[in-house]
Design an enzyme around this catalytic site. Sequence first.
Site, PDB file in Angstrom:
ATOM      1  CG  HIS A  43     -34.596   1.298   2.940  1.00  0.00           C
ATOM      2  ND1 HIS A  43     -35.357   0.372   2.253  1.00  0.00           N
ATOM      3  CD2 HIS A  43     -33.453   0.659   3.294  1.00  0.00           C
ATOM      4  CE1 HIS A  43     -34.699  -0.769   2.204  1.00  0.00           C
ATOM      5  NE2 HIS A  43     -33.530  -0.637   2.818  1.00  0.00           N
ATOM      6  CG  HIS A 125     -27.160   0.353  -2.196  1.00  0.00           C
ATOM      7  ND1 HIS A 125     -26.301  -0.169  -1.246  1.00  0.00           N
ATOM      8  CD2 HIS A 125     -28.158  -0.547  -2.331  1.00  0.00           C
ATOM      9  CE1 HIS A 125     -26.756  -1.340  -0.846  1.00  0.00           C
ATOM     10  NE2 HIS A 125     -27.887  -1.597  -1.469  1.00  0.00           N
TER      11      HIS A 125
HETATM   12  P1  2AM Z   1     -30.219  -4.282  -0.333  1.00  0.00           P
HETATM   13  O1  2AM Z   1     -31.289  -3.266  -0.600  1.00  0.00           O
HETATM   14  O2  2AM Z   1     -28.926  -3.968  -0.985  1.00  0.00           O
HETATM   15  O3  2AM Z   1     -30.700  -5.684  -0.621  1.00  0.00           O
HETATM   16  C1  2AM Z   1     -33.496  -4.677   4.316  1.00  0.00           C
HETATM   17  O4  2AM Z   1     -33.402  -5.955   3.821  1.00  0.00           O
HETATM   18  C2  2AM Z   1     -32.276  -3.865   3.953  1.00  0.00           C
HETATM   19  O5  2AM Z   1     -31.121  -4.461   4.536  1.00  0.00           O
HETATM   20  C3  2AM Z   1     -32.010  -3.754   2.472  1.00  0.00           C
HETATM   21  O6  2AM Z   1     -31.619  -2.425   2.198  1.00  0.00           O
HETATM   22  C4  2AM Z   1     -30.875  -4.683   2.191  1.00  0.00           C
HETATM   23  O7  2AM Z   1     -29.948  -4.218   1.242  1.00  0.00           O
HETATM   24  C5  2AM Z   1     -30.181  -4.736   3.521  1.00  0.00           C
HETATM   25  N1  2AM Z   1     -29.635  -6.067   3.756  1.00  0.00           N
HETATM   26  C6  2AM Z   1     -30.302  -7.241   3.715  1.00  0.00           C
HETATM   27  N2  2AM Z   1     -29.469  -8.258   4.013  1.00  0.00           N
HETATM   28  C7  2AM Z   1     -28.258  -7.717   4.227  1.00  0.00           C
HETATM   29  C8  2AM Z   1     -26.991  -8.246   4.569  1.00  0.00           C
HETATM   30  N3  2AM Z   1     -26.795  -9.544   4.780  1.00  0.00           N
HETATM   31  N4  2AM Z   1     -25.971  -7.368   4.693  1.00  0.00           N
HETATM   32  C9  2AM Z   1     -26.144  -6.056   4.489  1.00  0.00           C
HETATM   33  N5  2AM Z   1     -27.323  -5.497   4.174  1.00  0.00           N
HETATM   34  C10 2AM Z   1     -28.365  -6.316   4.046  1.00  0.00           C
END
Ligand code: 2AM
Length: 177
Positions: A43, A125
Site C-alpha cells: 500500500h 512510497h
Molecule cells: P513504512 O511502510 O514506511 O514503514 C502502516 O504501518 C503504515 O504506516 C506503513 O506504510 C508505515 O510506513 C506507516 N507508518 C508506520 N509508522 C509511521 C510513523 N511513525 N510515521 C509515518 N508513517 C508510519
Amino acid sequence: MPESKRLFFAIELPADIQTQVIHWRAQHFPPEAGRPVAAANLHLTLAFLGEISAEKQRALEGLAGRIRQPGFTLHLDDAGQWLRSRVIWLGSRQPPRGLLQLADMLRAQASRSGCYQSPQPFHPHITLLRDASRAVPIPPPGFRWSFPVSEFALYESQFIQGRTRYTPLNRWTLTTE
Ligand code: 2AM
C-alpha cells in the site's frame, strides 16, 4: 480502558500491479536483502494516525468524507532504499499533484485532531522489503507501472500471531461532486 486502534490512511494497489510488483521483487532481491511485505499488505500510506480512540477515528472519518478532489494516475517508476528505516521501496519520480494534495489534507486533518505528524517531508512510497539493513543494489527503474487512483481507505494495522495484517475499515471515492 476505551478501545483504540492503530490506523492509517492509504492507497491500495490494484491486484494486477500487486502481482507484477511481487514478481519484480522476487527477480531482483535475494532473500537476504530484507523481509518481503506480503502482497496483500502492499500500500501507499497517505497519513499515519497511530493508536487512536474510536471517537477520534469517527471524527477523522467524518473529515475524510468531506474531501472533494478528483482522482489521479500514479506512475510507479522509481525504487530505492532507506538505510535509516531499513526499507526498500517503490515510488514515483514525480508524484502527481493530486496525491500530494490528498496526503497534505489528511495529514493536516490528523495533526489538527492531535495525531502526531512527522515534520519530515512526505515521501510517497510503497514499502517492498523491511529489515533491509545492508545496502543492496537497487535495479534501475526500467519499469513503469501506472494505475488510476479513484479512492483511498482507512486501514487498521494489527499484529496477530507474528504477522502484520492491514484491514480496510472504510473507503472514500475521489470526486469533485
Ligand atoms: P513504512 O511502510 O514506511 O514503514 C502502516 O504501518 C503504515 O504506516 C506503513 O506504510 C508505515 O510506513 C506507516 N507508518 C508506520 N509508522 C509511521 C510513523 N511513525 N510515521 C509515518 N508513517 C508510519
